[in-house]
Design a protein around this motif. Structure first.
Motif, PDB file in Angstrom:
ATOM      1  N   SER A 115       0.807  -1.219   0.000  1.00  0.00           N
ATOM      2  CA  SER A 115       0.000   0.000   0.000  1.00  0.00           C
ATOM      3  C   SER A 115       0.839   1.268   0.000  1.00  0.00           C
ATOM      4  O   SER A 115       0.301   2.370  -0.128  1.00  0.00           O
ATOM      5  CB  SER A 115      -0.917   0.012   1.233  1.00  0.00           C
ATOM      6  N   GLY A 116       2.161   1.116   0.166  1.00  0.00           N
ATOM      7  CA  GLY A 116       3.041   2.272   0.270  1.00  0.00           C
ATOM      8  C   GLY A 116       3.388   2.637   1.696  1.00  0.00           C
ATOM      9  O   GLY A 116       4.250   3.488   1.929  1.00  0.00           O
ATOM     10  N   ARG A 117       2.729   2.038   2.668  1.00  0.00           N
ATOM     11  CA  ARG A 117       3.080   2.294   4.068  1.00  0.00           C
ATOM     12  C   ARG A 117       4.422   1.647   4.401  1.00  0.00           C
ATOM     13  O   ARG A 117       4.750   0.578   3.898  1.00  0.00           O
ATOM     14  CB  ARG A 117       2.008   1.745   5.009  1.00  0.00           C
ATOM     15  N   VAL A 118       5.170   2.300   5.260  1.00  0.00           N
ATOM     16  CA  VAL A 118       6.399   1.740   5.797  1.00  0.00           C
ATOM     17  C   VAL A 118       6.185   1.502   7.289  1.00  0.00           C
ATOM     18  O   VAL A 118       5.894   2.442   8.042  1.00  0.00           O
ATOM     19  CB  VAL A 118       7.603   2.679   5.570  1.00  0.00           C
ATOM     20  N   LEU A 119       6.288   0.254   7.698  1.00  0.00           N
ATOM     21  CA  LEU A 119       6.075  -0.112   9.085  1.00  0.00           C
ATOM     22  C   LEU A 119       7.393  -0.018   9.845  1.00  0.00           C
ATOM     23  O   LEU A 119       8.417  -0.533   9.381  1.00  0.00           O
ATOM     24  CB  LEU A 119       5.520  -1.534   9.196  1.00  0.00           C
ATOM     25  N   VAL A 120       7.367   0.643  10.976  1.00  0.00           N
ATOM     26  CA  VAL A 120       8.565   0.825  11.795  1.00  0.00           C
ATOM     27  C   VAL A 120       8.402   0.006  13.076  1.00  0.00           C
ATOM     28  O   VAL A 120       7.475   0.261  13.865  1.00  0.00           O
ATOM     29  CB  VAL A 120       8.787   2.313  12.146  1.00  0.00           C
ATOM     30  N   GLU A 138       3.716   8.076   3.357  1.00  0.00           N
ATOM     31  CA  GLU A 138       4.016   9.115   2.367  1.00  0.00           C
ATOM     32  C   GLU A 138       3.897   8.593   0.939  1.00  0.00           C
ATOM     33  O   GLU A 138       3.645   9.359   0.017  1.00  0.00           O
ATOM     34  CB  GLU A 138       5.418   9.662   2.618  1.00  0.00           C
ATOM     35  N   HIS A 139       4.101   7.291   0.750  1.00  0.00           N
ATOM     36  CA  HIS A 139       4.016   6.682  -0.580  1.00  0.00           C
ATOM     37  C   HIS A 139       2.585   6.248  -0.868  1.00  0.00           C
ATOM     38  O   HIS A 139       1.827   5.931   0.055  1.00  0.00           O
ATOM     39  CB  HIS A 139       4.952   5.477  -0.673  1.00  0.00           C
ATOM     40  N   ARG A 140       2.235   6.197  -2.152  1.00  0.00           N
ATOM     41  CA  ARG A 140       0.894   5.784  -2.559  1.00  0.00           C
ATOM     42  C   ARG A 140       0.906   4.529  -3.424  1.00  0.00           C
ATOM     43  O   ARG A 140      -0.153   4.045  -3.838  1.00  0.00           O
ATOM     44  CB  ARG A 140       0.204   6.922  -3.324  1.00  0.00           C
ATOM     45  N   VAL A 141       2.072   4.011  -3.746  1.00  0.00           N
ATOM     46  CA  VAL A 141       2.210   2.778  -4.525  1.00  0.00           C
ATOM     47  C   VAL A 141       3.162   1.857  -3.771  1.00  0.00           C
ATOM     48  O   VAL A 141       3.824   2.278  -2.824  1.00  0.00           O
ATOM     49  CB  VAL A 141       2.721   3.074  -5.957  1.00  0.00           C
ATOM     50  N   PRO A 142       3.285   0.573  -4.175  1.00  0.00           N
ATOM     51  CA  PRO A 142       4.081  -0.382  -3.398  1.00  0.00           C
ATOM     52  C   PRO A 142       5.538   0.044  -3.200  1.00  0.00           C
ATOM     53  O   PRO A 142       6.183   0.568  -4.107  1.00  0.00           O
ATOM     54  CB  PRO A 142       3.997  -1.669  -4.227  1.00  0.00           C
ATOM     55  N   ILE A 143       6.028  -0.214  -1.995  1.00  0.00           N
ATOM     56  CA  ILE A 143       7.433   0.032  -1.673  1.00  0.00           C
ATOM     57  C   ILE A 143       8.287  -1.011  -2.387  1.00  0.00           C
ATOM     58  O   ILE A 143       7.938  -2.187  -2.457  1.00  0.00           O
ATOM     59  CB  ILE A 143       7.661  -0.045  -0.150  1.00  0.00           C
TER      60      ILE A 143
END
Length: 310
Positions: A115-120, A138-143
């Protein structure tokens, strides 16, 4: 100059994934640990400095308490100040439908999602009580990839960079509260691999380009027509400033990065080229922080190729 050494045989061929090789150097016993993905499995291999295999094993990632095994998307050794963890992502990811992109900095581990989320994740010094401390949205497409380096306690110093399928790069300052320092727009192609070194971002793109940016401002220092096809792996040797790039065009290149003391700009010198004949390179990593040796994996190649300085 580098020469080819004795390869390390593998039990199965690597999958055609970006960044499909991870290396952990163990100086005391003079062993190198390799990890690569093959479908449902992750192969772990140990080899001596001469390339002699010491051990091999396979890991599976189960779906919770179920019996099915999801496809693995990446394996990465996360070296933390107090422990070393092997982190795997899969198509059923960590709190996500698809996870890809792993990095570690301080006591944090970063994992990218579809989803573009980065899990910390906040990792304790001991025990399994790893908690999700923050989500970077901050991203809207796959990391596609994440890179990190120690900030060494300096304020406003970038220490994490995230990349996605649109080519967008986001540069962050980690801490109790993460701060977005800058966004670097894409160039019309995805960014499968990214690295961070001394305040400099090196990014490899699907069009074969490598671009080097100032992390804090996003200013472009250098653009390199590095490969004829998409870049599949980047790595940096921090003690020497060497950049390793591998691509689908069967070539591996080594570049030397340095900062001009007068202008402050990053300069790049080409040091070495290696053709892995008829092989789609899918992983390339330095085996030590000085960049005196490196390893390469390729799709449908049943061995890890090793190279060392002459």
């Amino acid at each position: 100059m580098y020469r080819r050494e004795q390869p390390v045989p593998t039990q199965a061929c690597p999958a055609a994934l970006y960044n499909n090789l991870c290396v952990l150097s163990l100086p005391a016993p003079r062993l190198t640990q390799f990890a690569l993905v093959h479908g449902l499995n992750v192969q772990l291999l140990s080899a001596t400095s001469d390339g002699l295999p010491v051990s091999q094993r396979q890991l599976h990632a189960k779906e919770g308490a179920g019996l099915s095994f999801p496809l693995i998307t990446q394996a990465y050794w996360c070296v933390l100040p107090f422990r070393v963890l092997l982190v795997l992502t899969s198509q059923r990811g960590i709190q996500a439908l698809f996870a890809r992109g792993i990095a570690a900095s301080g006591h944090y581990i970063f994992v990218g999602t579809w989803s573009g989320r980065v899990l910390v994740f906040d990792v304790p010094a001991k025990g399994p009580n790893i908690v999700l401390s923050e989500e970077l949205d901050e991203h809207r497409v796959p990391i596609t990839d994440i890179a990190a380096e120690p900030a060494q306690g300096q304020d406003c110093v970038a220490d994490v960079v995230t990349a996605d399928d649109s080519g967008l790069l986001c540069v962050w300052k980690s801490g109790p509260e993460f701060k977005l320092l800058t966004r670097i727009s894409g160039f019309g192609s995805p960014c499968p691999s990214v690295r961070l070194w001394q305040g400099t971002v090196a990014a490899g793109y699907g069009d074969g380009q490598i671009r080097v940016f100032e992390a804090s401002s996003g200013a472009l220092h250098v653009q390199i027509n590095a490969h004829a096809r998409g870049v599949s792996a980047l790595d940096l040797a921090p003690e020497a400033g060497k950049l390793l790039s591998g691509a689908e065009d069967s070539f591996v290149h080594i570049w030397k990065l340095s900062r001009n003391p007068d202008s402050g700009c990053i300069e790049v010198e080409h040091c070495h080229a290696e053709c892995v004949t008829d092989t789609q390179v899918c992983g390339a990593r330095f085996c030590d922080p000085r960049g005196s040796s490196f390893a390469v994996t390729g799709y449908d190649l049943p061995e890890i190729l090793r190279y060392s300085c002459v």
